[in-house]
Design a protein around this motif. Sequence first.
Motif, short mmCIF file in Angstrom:
data_model
loop_
_atom_site.label_atom_id
_atom_site.label_comp_id
_atom_site.label_asym_id
_atom_site.label_seq_id
_atom_site.Cartn_x
_atom_site.Cartn_y
_atom_site.Cartn_z
N TYR A 175 0.72 -1.19 0.04
CA TYR A 175 0.05 0.01 0.03
C TYR A 175 0.90 1.38 -0.26
CZ TYR A 175 -3.55 3.07 1.60
OH TYR A 175 -4.43 4.28 1.86
N SER A 176 0.81 1.85 -1.17
CA SER A 176 1.66 3.12 -1.18
C SER A 176 0.95 4.29 -1.77
CB SER A 176 2.70 2.95 -2.18
OG SER A 176 3.62 4.06 -2.37
N GLY A 177 0.51 5.32 -0.69
CA GLY A 177 -0.16 6.65 -1.26
C GLY A 177 -1.33 6.00 -1.55
N SER A 178 -2.01 6.30 -2.61
CA SER A 178 -3.17 6.24 -3.13
C SER A 178 -3.39 5.04 -3.81
CB SER A 178 -3.77 7.59 -3.92
OG SER A 178 -2.89 7.58 -5.06
N VAL A 179 -2.44 4.12 -3.88
CA VAL A 179 -2.57 2.71 -4.61
C VAL A 179 -2.38 1.81 -3.87
CG1 VAL A 179 -1.64 1.73 -6.79
CG2 VAL A 179 -1.95 4.09 -6.68
N TYR A 180 -3.03 0.81 -4.02
CA TYR A 180 -2.72 -0.44 -3.51
C TYR A 180 -2.62 -1.44 -4.31
CZ TYR A 180 -3.78 -4.79 -0.33
OH TYR A 180 -3.37 -5.90 0.16
N THR A 181 -1.39 -2.54 -4.36
CA THR A 181 -1.28 -3.55 -4.85
C THR A 181 -1.85 -4.68 -4.40
OG1 THR A 181 0.94 -2.37 -5.71
CG2 THR A 181 0.49 -4.60 -6.20
N VAL A 182 -2.54 -5.48 -5.34
CA VAL A 182 -3.30 -6.73 -4.80
C VAL A 182 -2.13 -7.75 -4.63
CG1 VAL A 182 -4.97 -8.49 -5.41
CG2 VAL A 182 -5.45 -5.89 -5.67
N LYS A 183 -2.32 -8.53 -3.69
CA LYS A 183 -1.52 -9.91 -3.23
C LYS A 183 -2.50 -10.81 -3.38
CE LYS A 183 2.48 -8.14 -2.99
NZ LYS A 183 3.20 -8.17 -1.65
N ARG A 184 -1.82 -12.15 -3.51
CA ARG A 184 -2.70 -13.36 -3.34
C ARG A 184 -3.50 -13.57 -1.91
NH1 ARG A 184 -2.40 -18.74 -1.54
NH2 ARG A 184 -3.05 -20.40 -2.91
N GLY A 185 -4.86 -13.89 -2.30
CA GLY A 185 -5.55 -13.91 -1.06
C GLY A 185 -6.37 -12.45 -0.88
N ASP A 186 -6.06 -11.54 -1.41
CA ASP A 186 -6.98 -10.18 -1.09
C ASP A 186 -8.36 -10.24 -1.89
OD1 ASP A 186 -4.85 -8.86 0.36
OD2 ASP A 186 -4.02 -7.91 -1.55
N THR A 187 -9.15 -9.55 -1.21
CA THR A 187 -10.26 -9.31 -1.36
C THR A 187 -10.70 -7.90 -1.54
OG1 THR A 187 -11.36 -9.69 0.56
CG2 THR A 187 -11.27 -11.66 -0.64
N LEU A 188 -11.71 -7.44 -2.28
CA LEU A 188 -12.18 -6.08 -2.11
C LEU A 188 -12.46 -5.71 -0.76
CD1 LEU A 188 -11.78 -3.64 -4.19
CD2 LEU A 188 -14.33 -3.82 -4.77
N TYR A 189 -13.38 -6.35 0.00
CA TYR A 189 -13.60 -6.19 1.13
C TYR A 189 -12.46 -6.01 2.18
CZ TYR A 189 -14.76 -7.28 5.97
OH TYR A 189 -14.70 -7.38 7.39
N ARG A 190 -11.34 -6.88 2.19
CA ARG A 190 -10.23 -6.96 2.85
C ARG A 190 -9.45 -5.37 2.55
NH1 ARG A 190 -5.09 -10.83 2.69
NH2 ARG A 190 -3.99 -10.23 4.90
N MET B 299 -14.46 3.58 -8.14
CA MET B 299 -13.29 4.19 -8.53
C MET B 299 -12.29 3.38 -9.58
SD MET B 299 -12.10 5.64 -4.86
CE MET B 299 -10.34 6.13 -5.56
N ASN B 300 -12.35 1.98 -9.51
CA ASN B 300 -11.63 1.27 -10.29
C ASN B 300 -12.26 0.56 -11.08
OD1 ASN B 300 -8.84 1.19 -8.79
ND2 ASN B 300 -10.33 1.30 -7.07
N GLY B 301 -13.39 0.74 -11.39
CA GLY B 301 -14.30 0.03 -12.30
C GLY B 301 -14.34 -1.33 -12.33
N ILE B 302 -14.65 -1.84 -11.17
CA ILE B 302 -14.69 -3.47 -10.51
C ILE B 302 -16.28 -3.71 -10.66
CG2 ILE B 302 -13.98 -5.17 -9.31
CD1 ILE B 302 -11.49 -3.51 -8.55
N SER B 303 -16.76 -4.74 -11.27
CA SER B 303 -18.11 -5.16 -11.17
C SER B 303 -18.13 -6.30 -10.34
CB SER B 303 -18.69 -5.55 -12.46
OG SER B 303 -18.63 -4.42 -13.26
N ALA B 304 -19.45 -6.58 -9.60
CA ALA B 304 -19.73 -7.61 -8.75
C ALA B 304 -19.53 -8.98 -9.49
CB ALA B 304 -21.15 -7.71 -8.09
N PRO B 305 -18.76 -10.04 -8.93
CA PRO B 305 -18.65 -10.13 -7.41
C PRO B 305 -17.12 -9.73 -6.96
CG PRO B 305 -18.15 -12.27 -8.68
CD PRO B 305 -18.73 -11.27 -9.96
N TYR B 306 -16.57 -8.71 -7.90
CA TYR B 306 -15.41 -7.98 -7.36
C TYR B 306 -14.14 -8.93 -7.38
CZ TYR B 306 -19.17 -5.00 -5.82
OH TYR B 306 -20.28 -4.15 -5.60
N THR B 307 -13.95 -9.56 -8.54
CA THR B 307 -12.78 -10.64 -8.63
C THR B 307 -11.57 -9.59 -8.85
OG1 THR B 307 -14.22 -12.00 -9.58
CG2 THR B 307 -11.91 -12.39 -9.87
N LEU B 308 -10.41 -9.97 -8.09
CA LEU B 308 -9.10 -9.17 -8.19
C LEU B 308 -8.18 -10.11 -8.83
CD1 LEU B 308 -9.21 -7.40 -4.63
CD2 LEU B 308 -10.15 -6.47 -6.91
N GLU B 309 -7.13 -9.56 -9.52
CA GLU B 309 -5.96 -10.33 -9.93
C GLU B 309 -4.70 -10.00 -9.23
OE1 GLU B 309 -5.83 -9.68 -14.02
OE2 GLU B 309 -7.53 -10.61 -14.58
#
Length: 254
Positions: free
Chosen positions: A41-56, A71-81
């Motif tokens: 997590y740096s400033g206004s940007v968070y870099t997703v790691k394995r196991g992260d969810t949008l809730y977390r 803000m990030n154009g992510i649709s339900a069910p909010y899958t992250l990479e």
Amino acid sequence: MRKESIIRIGLLNAIVALLSLSLIACSSDKAGSSKASAGSYSGSVYTVKRGDTLYRISRMTGSSVGTLARMNGISAPYTLEVGQKIRVKSSSGSSSSKKTAVAKSSKTRSSAGTSVAKVAPPPVGSKCWRWPTTGKIIEPFSNSEGGNKGIDIAGSRGQPIYASAAGTVVYVGDQLRGYGNLVMIKHSEDYITAYAHNDTTLVNNGQKVSAGQKIATMGSTGSNTVNLHFQIRYRATAIDPQRYLPPQGSKPSC
């Protein structure tokens, strides 16, 4: 993943609200799984790691799930990479300042960073509920912070799971870590129930179900033991199911 066209916007909002508000009672820790390391997590940007969810991420940054999704154009069910960059604050102010403002308000901040008005629990007998299955309560409801926001009922694999009341299925899936195969049913504008760790699910999104209808079979998905994690939500607030259910083994009197 596209939204199912048969589900109305109101029902989708109910799913998002429930997922973001509380389905943390049966967490990955309780299920015996280890937590993944936090992303950077740096400033206004968070870099997703394995196991992260949008809730977390919302928990760590103080931004609501809905805000992060918009803000990030992510649709339900909010899958992250893994490696995905998530913006965590907008031009209107930092996430930390927003979090402080919410904390000072007269409302209770939910676990997802959104604010919901405090609600008094409904009176016992105001709605007719049935036991979703039978078995020993291995973990009761707890209203403490981080406590179990439902009840855990032990049983055998393949044991029937029933709808606790008539309603519409608003979620069927396994997108929430620690819950395995999950079914959620909306019973009115005020009530939603959740049924987790199912071995098999027998209903689909948008399906109407009757009280006592078989909706799943008991399993151990997302858990180390065979059990049903059952929640009743009143206006997005968890209430103790045992206060509202009839004595186990008996039919509701209403």
